[in-house]
Scaffold this motif. Structure first.
Motif, PDB file in Angstrom:
ATOM      1  N   UNK A 265       0.831  -1.215   0.000  1.00 53.44           N
ATOM      2  CA  UNK A 265       0.000   0.000   0.000  1.00 53.44           C
ATOM      3  C   UNK A 265       0.858   1.254   0.000  1.00 53.44           C
ATOM      4  N   UNK A 266       0.229   2.375  -0.362  1.00 50.91           N
ATOM      5  CA  UNK A 266       0.927   3.658  -0.292  1.00 50.91           C
ATOM      6  C   UNK A 266       1.371   3.905   1.147  1.00 50.91           C
ATOM      7  N   UNK A 267       2.631   4.283   1.292  1.00 44.12           N
ATOM      8  CA  UNK A 267       3.212   4.367   2.630  1.00 44.12           C
ATOM      9  C   UNK A 267       4.480   5.199   2.523  1.00 44.12           C
ATOM     10  N   UNK A 268       4.841   5.867   3.601  1.00 44.16           N
ATOM     11  CA  UNK A 268       6.072   6.656   3.586  1.00 44.16           C
ATOM     12  C   UNK A 268       7.290   5.797   3.310  1.00 44.16           C
ATOM     13  N   UNK A 269       7.223   4.532   3.713  1.00 47.87           N
ATOM     14  CA  UNK A 269       8.351   3.616   3.508  1.00 47.87           C
ATOM     15  C   UNK A 269       7.996   2.522   2.500  1.00 47.87           C
ATOM     16  N   UNK A 325       1.511  -9.157   6.532  1.00 44.30           N
ATOM     17  CA  UNK A 325       0.364  -9.249   5.634  1.00 44.30           C
ATOM     18  C   UNK A 325      -0.931  -8.933   6.380  1.00 44.30           C
ATOM     19  N   UNK A 326      -1.043  -9.450   7.613  1.00 44.76           N
ATOM     20  CA  UNK A 326      -2.240  -9.176   8.401  1.00 44.76           C
ATOM     21  C   UNK A 326      -2.384  -7.688   8.711  1.00 44.76           C
ATOM     22  N   UNK A 327      -1.266  -7.015   8.932  1.00 49.51           N
ATOM     23  CA  UNK A 327      -1.306  -5.611   9.328  1.00 49.51           C
ATOM     24  C   UNK A 327      -1.399  -4.660   8.134  1.00 49.51           C
ATOM     25  N   UNK A 328      -0.814  -5.054   7.010  1.00 48.99           N
ATOM     26  CA  UNK A 328      -0.724  -4.153   5.867  1.00 48.99           C
ATOM     27  C   UNK A 328      -1.580  -4.571   4.677  1.00 48.99           C
ATOM     28  N   UNK A 329      -2.114  -5.793   4.706  1.00 49.91           N
ATOM     29  CA  UNK A 329      -2.907  -6.269   3.580  1.00 49.91           C
ATOM     30  C   UNK A 329      -2.091  -6.416   2.313  1.00 49.91           C
ATOM     31  N   UNK A 330      -0.989  -7.165   2.390  1.00 46.76           N
ATOM     32  CA  UNK A 330      -0.066  -7.301   1.263  1.00 46.76           C
ATOM     33  C   UNK A 330      -0.553  -8.279   0.196  1.00 46.76           C
ATOM     34  N   UNK A 331      -1.518  -9.105   0.532  1.00 41.81           N
ATOM     35  CA  UNK A 331      -2.033 -10.059  -0.454  1.00 41.81           C
ATOM     36  C   UNK A 331      -1.078 -11.200  -0.754  1.00 41.81           C
ATOM     37  N   UNK A 332      -0.444 -11.755   0.286  1.00 40.69           N
ATOM     38  CA  UNK A 332       0.551 -12.810   0.109  1.00 40.69           C
ATOM     39  C   UNK A 332       0.049 -14.158   0.614  1.00 40.69           C
ATOM     40  N   UNK A 333      -1.244 -14.395   0.529  1.00 42.28           N
ATOM     41  CA  UNK A 333      -1.817 -15.630   1.077  1.00 42.28           C
ATOM     42  C   UNK A 333      -1.233 -16.879   0.417  1.00 42.28           C
ATOM     43  N   UNK A 334      -0.933 -16.798  -0.870  1.00 40.62           N
ATOM     44  CA  UNK A 334      -0.345 -17.963  -1.538  1.00 40.62           C
ATOM     45  C   UNK A 334       1.042 -18.261  -0.992  1.00 40.62           C
TER      46      UNK A 334
END
Length: 665
Positions: A265-269, A325-334
């Motif tokens: 996601x859009x983020x400063x880092x 992934x849980x905190x940022x929603x990175x979509x790495x479930x696979x």
């Protein structure tokens, strides 16, 4: 890396103050390969394959590219100088800019599954000269070549490597590698060697080939493909490599974008996060298992090798990715699912995991901590590896929606709990075993932390109640036993108990106690006295391991007090990115734990965590110019050892995720 190349590097760097002669370094340059094959593109544009542990194929051992004018007999200008490099987008497309006396040349590199495409663009009136030396089946000898007009095939037995170009080659010739006399001489041999004129067959009994390729419309492309004869026919391989070299720049960019997993996601880092996800993807095989880092020392000259899966490193990375992934929603479930399946597949019958495996198939790899496969005791076994796997599987179990995999995880955890119990002493501490750094035996604070985390995570899972109750009781035992590792004199948890005596040196691995206590806090709660000790522990370790040399900008935490590994001419411990990133993570975890207890010391540790994190961010002194985290740094700022190393990249991502989730950035 073949012996010829190792000896050549040894001759070049035998007296170097910070380079270990005979290694194949990746401390500069960038990698491409988000699908299996892993190709390093050095700043001079040369290519080398590092993907054997991930794919089982060897590919390019060494290479070199250059140009020469079309209209005169001038010699080749090789791209030997350092050049500017960067990635295009979030994928694996690498751009290298070359400046030459004939004009600028832009190089584009992308690894696509088991193929690699290298495209050159220039306005100069030149032709491309390429030298590529394959090592099919890892062989430098007993190799042959077949010329297919517009393609070359190098082979030994199973592995067949192909080279093609667009436009087609104007000239192709095989070259033999260095001869015995050249290897033994003090002089370096420039590659490619001249043609031999006394043995007509030599050019086709080698994996080395030199080609010239014309530029058409200012463009020329070279492609390589690694195949297994049992899986891909010669005709299929030739058709594929010929098609790949026709890909234009836009097509390469589109292919690169398709390789990206997840969304940052859009983020400063965001740049750091995207770099972390890319690095961890580069180091991953199709099963989901990762190498620790590209293997720079295949002859074990200075280390035990890095191109393997350690279950400690891998499971820690899996946990960091899952939590991020849980905190940022990175979509790495696979990714999480592949990791879980791989751990279930590679577990031994006794519930433990072996020291190291090959990530391409999960089979046993060379190692020195396999006591459970031998007749020895547990001292030559790394029990923390089993603890780390348990912690990940227990955390992931509740999010797994595949009934079959859930059943596999449950049975795997049942056996793993039995194994962990077998290596837990009656006093609540792990028995004598090897440590995380793999250079000592004893009863370590770090190993104890992994046990506490594993038991607590398992107790908090929604597995069978009998299993979770048992894990909860064990977690309490370990929690109580941790006090026996406390050093009043140094106000920290000791590195280890050895023969009943405290070895109370500062150890960055002991920082793992913080995250383990945060997990335990959710289960039973951490008491005030333990909170105070954790605060003192982190402060003492930070103070004791902090290193800020005067001769460069690098600064951070050393691995442990008295660490003398890979020092070369340096007389003090080296700074480690793992330790520094671990410090940042521990400080942030402690800040979160203290905040949960309404402790006003939380803010100070959040500040400390952010300060340490800055050192390993892309603009920090412990990030290479190419954006990778090398394992270690010399005091003069020279990066060393495995680069990029997956563990600190995962720690960085997890720390950023926690800071974001807790509103601490």
């Amino acid at each position: 890396m073949q012996l010829r190349d190792a000896l050549a590097d040894y001759k070049r760097h035998a007296e170097h103050p910070t380079r270990f002669p005979g290694e194949r370094r990746t401390t500069s340059g960038l990698f491409s390969g988000l699908g299996g094959r892993l190709v390093h593109i050095e700043r001079d544009g040369s290519l080398r394959d590092f993907g054997y542990p991930l794919s089982g194929r060897w590919g390019i051992e060494r290479s070199r590219f250059g140009i020469r004018p079309v209209d005169d007999d001038a010699g080749v200008v090789w791209f030997d100088d350092g050049a500017a490099q960067s990635y295009v987008g979030d994928g694996g497309l690498v751009v290298t800019e070359h400046e030459t006396c004939y004009g600028d040349v832009t190089q584009y590199d992308l690894t696509i599954d088991d193929a690699h495409v290298t495209r050159f663009e220039t306005s100069a009136n030149v032709e491309l000269v390429s030298f590529v030396h394959f090592q099919p089946d890892g062989r430098d000898t007993l190799v042959g070549q077949l010329l297919h007009g517009d393609a070359v095939e190098a082979y030994h037995a199973d592995e067949h490597d192909f080279l093609a170009a667009n436009p087609s080659f104007t000239h192709v010739e095989g070259r033999v590698p260095e001869r015995f006399g050249e290897l033994l001489s003090d002089a370096n041999v420039e590659l490619p060697r001249p043609l031999s004129d006394d043995r007509y067959e030599e050019g086709q009994l080698s994996g080395a080939v030199v080609t010239t390729v014309p530029f058409e419309g200012g463009e020329a492309t070279v492609g390589t493909l690694l195949t297994d004869e049992t899986e891909t026919s010669r005709d299929e391989a030739l058709e594929r490599v010929r098609t790949l070299v026709t890909l234009g720049r836009e097509s390469l960019a589109a292919r690169s974008a398709e390789q990206v997993d997840g969304t940052v996601p859009d983020h400063d880092e965001a740049v750091a996060m995207r770099d972390d996800v890319r690095v961890l993807s580069l180091l991953s095989g199709s099963l989901g298992l990762r190498i620790a880092g590209p293997d720079f020392d295949p002859y074990y000259a200075y280390s035990g090798g890095y191109g393997y899966t350690w279950f400690r490193d891998d499971a820690e990375i899996s946990t960091f990715l899952f939590e991020s992934d849980e905190k940022l929603g990175l979509g790495l479930s696979e990714w999480h699912e592949r990791s879980a399946r791989a751990y279930c597949r590679t577990q031994r019958d006794d519930g433990s995991w072996p020291h190291r495996v090959w990530p391409f198939d999960g089979s046993l790899a060379p190692g020195w901590a396999n006591a459970r496969l031998e007749s020895g005791d547990d001292a030559d076994y790394q029990a923390d590896q089993t603890g780390s796997v348990i912690a990940f599987l227990a955390s992931y179990y509740g999010e797994c929606d595949d009934p079959s995999l859930r059943a596999d995880i449950e049975s795997t955890l049942e056996r793993a709990l039995d194994s962990l119990d077998e290596t837990l002493g009656d006093d609540g501490l792990p028995v004598d075993c090897q440590n995380a750094w793999e250079n000592m035996t004893g009863r370590f604070s770090h190993t104890t932390a992994t046990f506490l985390d594993a038991y607590a995570a398992l107790a908090l899972s929604d597995l069978d109640g009998e299993l979770t109750d048992r894990a909860a009781a064990r977690a309490r035992d370990v929690y109580d036993a941790i006090d026996s590792l406390w050093s009043d004199e140094r106000e920290c948890y000791a590195l280890r108990l050895a023969d009943g005596e405290l070895d109370d040196r500062y150890d960055s691995a002991a920082l793992a106690l913080v995250a383990a206590h945060r997990t335990y806090d959710t289960l039973h709660g951490v008491d005030d006295e333990r909170l105070d000790r954790l605060v003192s522990h982190v402060e003492s370790v930070f103070d004791g391991l902090w290193h800020d040399p005067s001769e460069s900008d690098v600064k951070g935490l050393v691995r442990f007090e008295g660490d003398d590994w890979r020092m070369r001419e340096q007389d003090t411990e080296k700074i480690w990115t793992v330790s520094t990133a671990w410090g940042a993570n521990a400080a942030v975890e402690l800040a979160t734990l203290l905040a949960a207890h309404d402790d006003d010391r939380s803010a100070a540790f959040a500040d400390e965590g952010r300060s340490l994190l800055e050192l390993v961010l892309p603009d920090g002194p412990l990030s290479t110019d190419d954006g990778y985290l090398a394992e270690q740094f010399f005091d003069d700022g020279t990066p060393d050892s495995a680069t990029p190393l997956g563990w600190p990249h995962a720690l960085r991502l997890a720390t950023l995720a926690t800071l974001t989730d807790e509103g601490m950035l």
